[in-house]
Motif scaffolding. Structure first.
Motif, PDB file in Angstrom:
ATOM      1  N   GLY A  60       0.804  -1.211   0.000  1.00 45.46           N
ATOM      2  CA  GLY A  60       0.000   0.000   0.000  1.00 45.46           C
ATOM      3  C   GLY A  60       0.838   1.261   0.000  1.00 45.46           C
ATOM      4  N   LEU A  61       1.933   1.251   0.739  1.00 44.89           N
ATOM      5  CA  LEU A  61       2.800   2.432   0.821  1.00 44.89           C
ATOM      6  C   LEU A  61       3.504   2.699  -0.504  1.00 44.89           C
ATOM      7  N   VAL A  62       4.015   1.649  -1.153  1.00 47.40           N
ATOM      8  CA  VAL A  62       4.652   1.823  -2.459  1.00 47.40           C
ATOM      9  C   VAL A  62       3.632   2.317  -3.481  1.00 47.40           C
ATOM     10  N   THR A  63       2.415   1.789  -3.428  1.00 50.94           N
ATOM     11  CA  THR A  63       1.365   2.247  -4.338  1.00 50.94           C
ATOM     12  C   THR A  63       1.099   3.732  -4.159  1.00 50.94           C
ATOM     13  N   ALA A  64       1.051   4.188  -2.915  1.00 55.40           N
ATOM     14  CA  ALA A  64       0.830   5.613  -2.648  1.00 55.40           C
ATOM     15  C   ALA A  64       1.961   6.470  -3.219  1.00 55.40           C
ATOM     16  N   LEU A  65       3.198   6.027  -3.059  1.00 59.25           N
ATOM     17  CA  LEU A  65       4.336   6.793  -3.572  1.00 59.25           C
ATOM     18  C   LEU A  65       4.340   6.828  -5.089  1.00 59.25           C
ATOM     19  N   ARG A  66       3.974   5.721  -5.735  1.00 61.58           N
ATOM     20  CA  ARG A  66       3.912   5.676  -7.194  1.00 61.58           C
ATOM     21  C   ARG A  66       2.798   6.593  -7.712  1.00 61.58           C
ATOM     22  N   LEU A  67       1.644   6.586  -7.067  1.00 64.12           N
ATOM     23  CA  LEU A  67       0.557   7.472  -7.465  1.00 64.12           C
ATOM     24  C   LEU A  67       0.950   8.934  -7.282  1.00 64.12           C
ATOM     25  N   HIS A  68       1.663   9.213  -6.193  1.00 63.96           N
ATOM     26  CA  HIS A  68       2.125  10.579  -5.938  1.00 63.96           C
ATOM     27  C   HIS A  68       3.059  11.059  -7.046  1.00 63.96           C
ATOM     28  N   GLN A  69       3.890  10.168  -7.569  1.00 62.20           N
ATOM     29  CA  GLN A  69       4.763  10.530  -8.684  1.00 62.20           C
ATOM     30  C   GLN A  69       3.976  10.965  -9.912  1.00 62.20           C
ATOM     31  N   GLN A  70       2.766  10.433 -10.062  1.00 64.95           N
ATOM     32  CA  GLN A  70       1.928  10.737 -11.215  1.00 64.95           C
ATOM     33  C   GLN A  70       0.964  11.891 -10.954  1.00 64.95           C
ATOM     34  N   GLY A  71       1.160  12.583  -9.835  1.00 62.41           N
ATOM     35  CA  GLY A  71       0.338  13.750  -9.554  1.00 62.41           C
ATOM     36  C   GLY A  71      -0.870  13.499  -8.672  1.00 62.41           C
ATOM     37  N   MET A  80       8.705   0.646   7.616  1.00 64.38           N
ATOM     38  CA  MET A  80       8.883   1.919   8.316  1.00 64.38           C
ATOM     39  C   MET A  80       9.589   2.940   7.441  1.00 64.38           C
ATOM     40  N   MET A  81      10.534   2.518   6.617  1.00 60.85           N
ATOM     41  CA  MET A  81      11.186   3.433   5.687  1.00 60.85           C
ATOM     42  C   MET A  81      10.180   3.998   4.687  1.00 60.85           C
ATOM     43  N   LEU A  82       9.328   3.127   4.155  1.00 59.88           N
ATOM     44  CA  LEU A  82       8.310   3.574   3.208  1.00 59.88           C
ATOM     45  C   LEU A  82       7.284   4.479   3.890  1.00 59.88           C
ATOM     46  N   TYR A  83       6.930   4.155   5.123  1.00 60.14           N
ATOM     47  CA  TYR A  83       5.973   4.969   5.885  1.00 60.14           C
ATOM     48  C   TYR A  83       6.513   6.388   6.086  1.00 60.14           C
ATOM     49  N   ARG A  84       7.765   6.496   6.503  1.00 58.50           N
ATOM     50  CA  ARG A  84       8.366   7.820   6.693  1.00 58.50           C
ATOM     51  C   ARG A  84       8.371   8.601   5.378  1.00 58.50           C
ATOM     52  N   THR A  85       8.660   7.916   4.295  1.00 52.76           N
ATOM     53  CA  THR A  85       8.721   8.586   2.993  1.00 52.76           C
ATOM     54  C   THR A  85       7.344   9.086   2.569  1.00 52.76           C
ATOM     55  N   VAL A  86       6.311   8.288   2.807  1.00 46.44           N
ATOM     56  CA  VAL A  86       4.950   8.727   2.478  1.00 46.44           C
ATOM     57  C   VAL A  86       4.590   9.983   3.266  1.00 46.44           C
ATOM     58  N   LEU A  87       4.898  10.002   4.562  1.00 49.11           N
ATOM     59  CA  LEU A  87       4.592  11.180   5.368  1.00 49.11           C
ATOM     60  C   LEU A  87       5.380  12.399   4.896  1.00 49.11           C
ATOM     61  N   GLU A  88       6.627  12.201   4.522  1.00 45.61           N
ATOM     62  CA  GLU A  88       7.447  13.309   4.045  1.00 45.61           C
ATOM     63  C   GLU A  88       6.937  13.877   2.730  1.00 45.61           C
ATOM     64  N   ARG A  89       6.520  13.011   1.813  1.00 53.23           N
ATOM     65  CA  ARG A  89       6.156  13.448   0.465  1.00 53.23           C
ATOM     66  C   ARG A  89       4.681  13.810   0.328  1.00 53.23           C
ATOM     67  N   LEU A  90       3.811  13.108   1.058  1.00 54.94           N
ATOM     68  CA  LEU A  90       2.374  13.335   0.898  1.00 54.94           C
ATOM     69  C   LEU A  90       1.757  14.102   2.055  1.00 54.94           C
ATOM     70  N   GLY A  91       2.460  14.189   3.179  1.00 52.43           N
ATOM     71  CA  GLY A  91       1.926  14.900   4.330  1.00 52.43           C
ATOM     72  C   GLY A  91       1.477  13.953   5.434  1.00 52.43           C
ATOM     73  N   ASP A  92       1.416  14.483   6.658  1.00 52.75           N
ATOM     74  CA  ASP A  92       1.092  13.659   7.822  1.00 52.75           C
ATOM     75  C   ASP A  92      -0.315  13.074   7.776  1.00 52.75           C
ATOM     76  N   ASP A  93      -1.225  13.728   7.042  1.00 52.16           N
ATOM     77  CA  ASP A  93      -2.607  13.247   6.995  1.00 52.16           C
ATOM     78  C   ASP A  93      -2.841  12.255   5.868  1.00 52.16           C
ATOM     79  N   ALA A  94      -1.780  11.826   5.187  1.00 50.93           N
ATOM     80  CA  ALA A  94      -1.939  10.879   4.076  1.00 50.93           C
ATOM     81  C   ALA A  94      -2.216   9.469   4.564  1.00 50.93           C
TER      82      ALA A  94
END
Length: 211
Positions: free
Chosen positions: A13-24, A107-121
């Motif tokens: 789920g976390l990788v999916t979120a980061l990939r979607l974020h790359q696409q806007g 945990m690495m992916l979780y931190r990255t999601v919060l950094e890139r998408l925000g704490d409420d992601a």
């Protein structure tokens, strides 16, 4: 379509979120547990997975917490070698095959999601129990860890909620339960000197063994 829900804050789920974020996109992840902790065992990340981390800009972080696989060797239950081959770039692939502790990776992916998408992601303590789809989108029924309940609306939902997926059970009620293959794999950890330099996958035993 930009309002996407992802069910489950595991590595998938976390990788999916980061990939979607790359696409806007800016998806929202709903996770049942109240706190993510580095739980799990070792996982094998194949070359296509390492490629994903490279394209997410996380390759060096991933390398720092993981071990590269160089050799893969199969043994029978008498300890006799059956077959051996190289792994990853040592076999001609463009990317490495690596091993990592699932919890550390998560945990690495979780931190990255919060950094890139925000704490409420990532919404913790929110278990999605069912969905209802219509022409405009999807409604999710959520049970909160505090005992409350709520409904949220999104344009689409991606189920990454694991082997006991509520979405899969609702969508495919006759195919949702796992089926036992008849093979049991035992996993454990120990501290010892590395075997063959610490970069070898050892496949021990075989399906035909009785003990």
């Amino acid at each position: 379509m930009h309002d996407i829900a992802i069910i489950g804050a595991g590595p998938g789920g976390l990788v999916t979120a980061l990939r979607l974020h790359q696409q806007g996109f800016r998806p929202t992840i709903y996770e049942a547990v109240a706190e993510l902790k580095p739980l799990g065992v070792g996982v094998d990340i194949k070359t296509v997975g390492t490629k994903e981390f490279e394209e997410l800009g996380l390759l060096e972080q991933f390398r720092a917490m993981s071990v590269e696989a160089v050799d893969s060797i199969f043994y029978n239950h008498f300890g006799q070698e059956i077959y051996a081959e190289k792994c990853g770039v040592h076999m001609g692939y463009l990317h490495e095959q690596r091993f990592v502790h699932r919890g550390l990776l998560q945990m690495m992916l979780y931190r990255t999601v919060l950094e890139r998408l925000g704490d409420d992601a990532v919404v913790l303590g929110a278990r999605v129990v069912r969905y209802a789809q219509d022409a405009e989108g999807v409604t999710l029924d959520i049970e909160n860890r505090d005992g409350g309940a709520q409904q949220v609306r999104h344009e689409a939902v991606i189920a990454a909620d694991g082997i006991k997926s509520a979405v899969r059970r609702q969508m495919h009620p006759n195919q949702a339960e796992p089926e036992f293959s008849g093979i049991t794999m035992w996993r454990g950890t120990t501290l010892r000197e590395p075997i063959r330099g610490g970069h070898t996958i050892l496949h021990l035993g075989d399906p035909g063994s009785r003990r």
